[in-house]
Design a protein around this motif. Structure first.
Motif, PDB file in Angstrom:
ATOM      1  N   PRO A 171     -17.676  14.642  35.551  1.00 45.25           N
ATOM      2  CA  PRO A 171     -18.688  14.564  34.293  1.00 45.25           C
ATOM      3  C   PRO A 171     -18.514  13.813  33.083  1.00 45.25           C
ATOM      4  N   GLU A 172     -17.283  13.862  32.618  1.00 41.24           N
ATOM      5  CA  GLU A 172     -16.767  13.466  31.555  1.00 41.24           C
ATOM      6  C   GLU A 172     -16.220  12.019  31.722  1.00 41.24           C
ATOM      7  N   PRO A 173     -16.555  11.065  30.846  1.00 41.46           N
ATOM      8  CA  PRO A 173     -15.893   9.645  30.803  1.00 41.46           C
ATOM      9  C   PRO A 173     -14.196   9.487  30.454  1.00 41.46           C
ATOM     10  N   LYS A 174     -13.760   8.705  30.929  1.00 42.93           N
ATOM     11  CA  LYS A 174     -12.264   8.311  30.525  1.00 42.93           C
ATOM     12  C   LYS A 174     -12.186   8.222  29.089  1.00 42.93           C
ATOM     13  N   THR A 175     -11.597   8.832  28.269  1.00 42.25           N
ATOM     14  CA  THR A 175     -11.167   8.653  26.699  1.00 42.25           C
ATOM     15  C   THR A 175      -9.936   8.270  26.442  1.00 42.25           C
ATOM     16  N   VAL A 176      -8.977   8.636  27.088  1.00 40.73           N
ATOM     17  CA  VAL A 176      -7.520   8.061  26.572  1.00 40.73           C
ATOM     18  C   VAL A 176      -6.705   7.310  27.767  1.00 40.73           C
ATOM     19  N   LYS A 177      -5.764   6.977  27.188  1.00 38.15           N
ATOM     20  CA  LYS A 177      -4.712   6.112  28.417  1.00 38.15           C
ATOM     21  C   LYS A 177      -4.401   7.043  29.491  1.00 38.15           C
ATOM     22  N   ASN A 178      -4.198   6.559  30.529  1.00 37.95           N
ATOM     23  CA  ASN A 178      -3.843   7.074  31.881  1.00 37.95           C
ATOM     24  C   ASN A 178      -2.613   7.652  31.605  1.00 37.95           C
ATOM     25  N   ARG A 179      -2.160   8.748  32.111  1.00 35.08           N
ATOM     26  CA  ARG A 179      -0.818   9.362  32.454  1.00 35.08           C
ATOM     27  C   ARG A 179      -0.295   8.872  33.567  1.00 35.08           C
ATOM     28  N   LEU A 180      -0.909   8.259  34.748  1.00 35.73           N
ATOM     29  CA  LEU A 180      -0.370   7.829  35.611  1.00 35.73           C
ATOM     30  C   LEU A 180      -1.157   6.496  36.060  1.00 35.73           C
ATOM     31  N   HIS A 181      -0.525   5.319  36.460  1.00 37.49           N
ATOM     32  CA  HIS A 181      -1.230   4.133  36.809  1.00 37.49           C
ATOM     33  C   HIS A 181      -0.676   3.614  38.187  1.00 37.49           C
ATOM     34  N   LEU A 182      -1.230   2.599  38.599  1.00 33.97           N
ATOM     35  CA  LEU A 182      -0.687   1.951  39.713  1.00 33.97           C
ATOM     36  C   LEU A 182      -0.161   0.552  39.238  1.00 33.97           C
ATOM     37  N   ASP A 183       0.853   0.058  39.835  1.00 28.85           N
ATOM     38  CA  ASP A 183       1.480  -1.215  39.472  1.00 28.85           C
ATOM     39  C   ASP A 183       1.411  -2.086  40.747  1.00 28.85           C
ATOM     40  N   LEU A 184       0.560  -2.926  40.906  1.00 33.58           N
ATOM     41  CA  LEU A 184       0.450  -3.869  41.987  1.00 33.58           C
ATOM     42  C   LEU A 184       1.372  -5.074  41.706  1.00 33.58           C
ATOM     43  N   HIS A 185       2.292  -5.071  42.828  1.00 35.00           N
ATOM     44  CA  HIS A 185       3.331  -6.273  42.763  1.00 35.00           C
ATOM     45  C   HIS A 185       3.066  -7.602  43.779  1.00 35.00           C
ATOM     46  N   TYR A 186       2.357  -8.308  42.879  1.00 33.05           N
ATOM     47  CA  TYR A 186       1.803  -9.655  43.608  1.00 33.05           C
ATOM     48  C   TYR A 186       2.946 -10.808  43.977  1.00 33.05           C
ATOM     49  N   GLY A 187       3.949 -10.537  43.114  1.00 35.59           N
ATOM     50  CA  GLY A 187       5.243 -11.507  43.191  1.00 35.59           C
ATOM     51  C   GLY A 187       5.153 -12.697  42.019  1.00 35.59           C
ATOM     52  N   PRO A 188       6.177 -13.345  41.677  1.00 35.22           N
ATOM     53  CA  PRO A 188       5.966 -14.202  40.314  1.00 35.22           C
ATOM     54  C   PRO A 188       5.168 -15.352  40.379  1.00 35.22           C
ATOM     55  N   ASP A 189       5.124 -15.974  41.812  1.00 38.54           N
ATOM     56  CA  ASP A 189       4.136 -16.920  42.039  1.00 38.54           C
ATOM     57  C   ASP A 189       2.709 -16.579  42.076  1.00 38.54           C
ATOM     58  N   ASN A 190       2.307 -15.263  42.074  1.00 41.10           N
ATOM     59  CA  ASN A 190       0.905 -15.106  42.468  1.00 41.10           C
ATOM     60  C   ASN A 190       0.269 -14.085  41.391  1.00 41.10           C
ATOM     61  N   TYR A 191       1.009 -13.436  40.543  1.00 41.08           N
ATOM     62  CA  TYR A 191       0.497 -12.446  39.796  1.00 41.08           C
ATOM     63  C   TYR A 191      -0.534 -12.962  38.827  1.00 41.08           C
ATOM     64  N   GLU A 192      -0.215 -14.108  38.307  1.00 35.99           N
ATOM     65  CA  GLU A 192      -1.595 -14.480  37.147  1.00 35.99           C
ATOM     66  C   GLU A 192      -2.628 -14.973  38.212  1.00 35.99           C
ATOM     67  N   ALA A 193      -2.554 -15.442  39.216  1.00 40.87           N
ATOM     68  CA  ALA A 193      -3.905 -15.684  39.891  1.00 40.87           C
ATOM     69  C   ALA A 193      -4.202 -14.645  40.379  1.00 40.87           C
ATOM     70  N   GLU A 194      -3.701 -13.496  40.692  1.00 42.72           N
ATOM     71  CA  GLU A 194      -4.423 -12.395  41.070  1.00 42.72           C
ATOM     72  C   GLU A 194      -5.090 -11.687  40.102  1.00 42.72           C
ATOM     73  N   ALA A 195      -4.540 -11.818  38.900  1.00 41.06           N
ATOM     74  CA  ALA A 195      -4.950 -11.251  37.579  1.00 41.06           C
ATOM     75  C   ALA A 195      -6.317 -11.955  37.471  1.00 41.06           C
ATOM     76  N   ASP A 196      -6.711 -13.057  37.452  1.00 41.93           N
ATOM     77  CA  ASP A 196      -7.701 -13.804  37.633  1.00 41.93           C
ATOM     78  C   ASP A 196      -8.674 -13.354  38.478  1.00 41.93           C
ATOM     79  N   ARG A 197      -8.228 -13.060  39.593  1.00 41.05           N
ATOM     80  CA  ARG A 197      -9.054 -12.735  40.823  1.00 41.05           C
ATOM     81  C   ARG A 197      -9.486 -11.286  40.339  1.00 41.05           C
ATOM     82  N   LEU A 198      -8.688 -10.389  40.041  1.00 37.90           N
ATOM     83  CA  LEU A 198      -9.054  -9.007  39.547  1.00 37.90           C
ATOM     84  C   LEU A 198     -10.098  -9.058  38.586  1.00 37.90           C
TER      85      LEU A 198
END
Length: 150
Positions: free
Chosen positions: A90-117
């Motif tokens: 019922p409540e919205p997110k209000t503070v920084k996550n205590r747990l988060h995911l790291d998606l590893h796209y690689g050095p050649d792809n991560y910036e393009a993947e950030a654009d896609r995301l």
């Protein structure tokens, strides 16, 4: 023996987040329609607990994504490997996550993947280059932080 697990993420719109994370990770949105049909027929659940999603019945307050290469239960529609479960709270997110995911796209792809995301609804929060590691801090459509790594 290793313990199987899933990561549960609180949210307001589980189906929107399931679609986002499936696209972000190359996962599949779980299809629970066969399980729901069986439970409806048995009278275990009622229609008010369901919603139409992508032309089929889904749970109103939950959705999940799974690794498409891992085994899954075709009757329940649930993966037996790595999964993310999105559940309504019922409540919205209000503070920084205590747990988060790291998606590893690689050095050649991560910036393009950030654009896609971003095109899928994510927001860039910052870019970092520390001790040889590069990543972009992002937030999913409901503000949950995650990292897009090189």
């Amino acid at each position: 023996m290793a313990v199987p697990f899933k990561i549960c993420i609180d949210c307001t719109d589980p189906h929107r987040l399931a679609d986002f994370w499936a696209a972000a990770m190359g996962y599949e949105v779980e299809d629970h329609s066969a399980l729901i049909a069986m439970l409806l027929e048995q009278g275990v659940v009622t229609e008010d607990l369901t919603v139409e999603v992508h032309g089929r019945k889904g749970w109103k307050t939950a959705a999940a994504v799974r690794d498409p290469d891992a085994p899954f239960d075709p009757v329940r529609g649930t993966g037996k490997g790595m999964r993310l479960l999105f559940q309504v709270v019922p409540e919205p997110k209000t503070v920084k996550n205590r747990l988060h995911l790291d998606l590893h796209y690689g050095p050649d792809n991560y910036e393009a993947e950030a654009d896609r995301l971003e095109s899928l609804g994510a927001t860039r929060l910052g870019a970092y280059d520390e001790d040889g590691a590069k990543w972009i801090l992002m937030a999913d459509p409901e503000g949950n932080e995650f990292c897009c790594h090189a």
